[in-house]
Design an enzyme around this catalytic site. Structure first.
Site, PDB file in Angstrom:
ATOM      1  CG  ASP A 136      -2.079   0.974   1.492  1.00 23.45           C
ATOM      2  OD1 ASP A 136      -2.517   1.489   0.356  1.00 23.45           O
ATOM      3  OD2 ASP A 136      -2.228   1.497   2.381  1.00 23.45           O
ATOM      4  CG  HIS A 137      -0.350   4.956   0.042  1.00 24.97           C
ATOM      5  ND1 HIS A 137      -0.815   6.011  -0.684  1.00 24.97           N
ATOM      6  CD2 HIS A 137      -1.571   4.497   0.534  1.00 24.97           C
ATOM      7  CE1 HIS A 137      -1.768   6.129  -0.657  1.00 24.97           C
ATOM      8  NE2 HIS A 137      -2.516   5.333   0.092  1.00 24.97           N
ATOM      9  N   GLY A 180      -9.209   5.288   1.506  1.00 24.90           N
ATOM     10  CA  GLY A 180      -9.607   6.332   2.663  1.00 24.90           C
ATOM     11  C   GLY A 180     -10.981   5.889   2.574  1.00 24.90           C
TER      12      GLY A 180
HETATM   13 ZN   LIG Z   1      -4.525   5.024   0.695  1.00 23.25          ZN
END
Ligand SMILES: [Zn+2]
Length: 290
Positions: free
Chosen positions: A80-81, A209
């Protein structure tokens, strides 16, 4: 079984459901997400942020891979990211089946360049790549980061980025933020913009989010073509609220196996609720042929 993101989300896209990506920064949070998805026969994405990987260690990923390989539901192990090449290379070395390269804070040309570089490395290895265009807000209480201001994804630019890089999935900014919203702030998704983006590109879209947005908006976003929804804060919130309560009620508590089970159950309730919103309950059956 361990699969890559492309194979996982192709099925989701064809069958109009989304798969949850749950941040698993600890062994307990892994239990929460994976056990509940297995119980409901639902595919799952295990998301690990570079900071979480640093905490968990590469060796712990070996355990996760064994657990995923032996699971009856399809599992993607996703970074993630990732924000730079080194983080992505570490994930690849660890055996992740999917990586996100987040160049959303860069200007457009640099985002394309960085994303393309990662696609060129990952694709030949059958590892999927997620890019991001536009910025997701940051409410200040989340490890996933984000920008202080949301810049909405431009549909034409999204199309251009996808065509020039060959990414498998794209995270779009349509009004969500990382973290939990303060009580006075009402999150609202721009679903018209989502439709416009969907008209421009065919690859599965990702919503980051996704915690604390109204249930009906998440359901509608899934119907409009979002195939992956990142959920982190909602689960951690339920888990740690309960952990605090358990510790308050028994200040002498020492044993993890006595402290955590109730908190794990609370986290699982959130996962179950999200699986319903994502139309993901029972969908592992669709993967028998991959
Ligand atoms: Zn994110």
């Amino acid at each position: 079984m361990l699969v890559n993101m492309k194979d996982l989300l192709n099925v989701a896209q064809q069958n109009n459901f989304a798969v949850g990506a749950y941040n698993i920064g600890s062994a307990e949070l892994l239990k929460v997400a994976l056990e509940e998805c297995e119980k409901n026969n639902s595919p799952i994405i295990l998301a690990i942020h570079p900071d979480e990987l640093e905490y968990l260690t590469d060796e712990f990923v070996e355990y996760i891979k064994t657990r995923a390989t032996n699971s009856k539901v399809p599992v993607v192990l996703h970074m993630d990211h990732g924000s730079n090449k080194n983080q992505i290379l570490r994930a690849i070395k660890c055996g992740f089946t999917s990586v996100m390269i987040d160049g959303s804070h860069l200007d457009f040309e640099d985002n394309v360049k960085l994303t393309k570089e990662i696609v060129d490395i990952a694709k030949p290895l059958n590892i999927s790549v997620e890019a991001e265009l536009g910025t997701i807000g940051n409410l200040g209480n989340s490890a996933e980061g984000g920008a202080s201001e949301i810049i909405y994804t431009d549909p034409k630019k999204a199309k251009e980025l996808v065509e020039r890089t060959g990414v498998d999935t794209l995270a779009v900014a349509i009004g969500t933020s990382h973290g939990l919203y303060p009580k006075w702030m009402k999150p609202e998704l721009n679903l018209e913009l989502l439709k416009e983006i969907k008209n421009e590109i065919n690859i599965p879209l990702v919503l980051h989010g996704g915690s604390a947005n109204p249930d009906n908006e998440i359901e509608e976003a899934v119907q409009l073509g979002v195939c992956k929804v990142n959920i982190s804060s909602d689960i951690k919130n339920a888990f740690f609220q309960k952990t605090r309560e358990v510790l308050r009620n028994n200040e002498a508590a020492l044993e993890p196996l006595l402290i955590f089970p109730e908190a794990i159950e609370e986290g699982k309730k959130v996962v179950k609720h999200k699986l319903g919103l994502f139309n993901c309950l029972g969908k592992a059956d669709l993967y028998n042929n991959i």
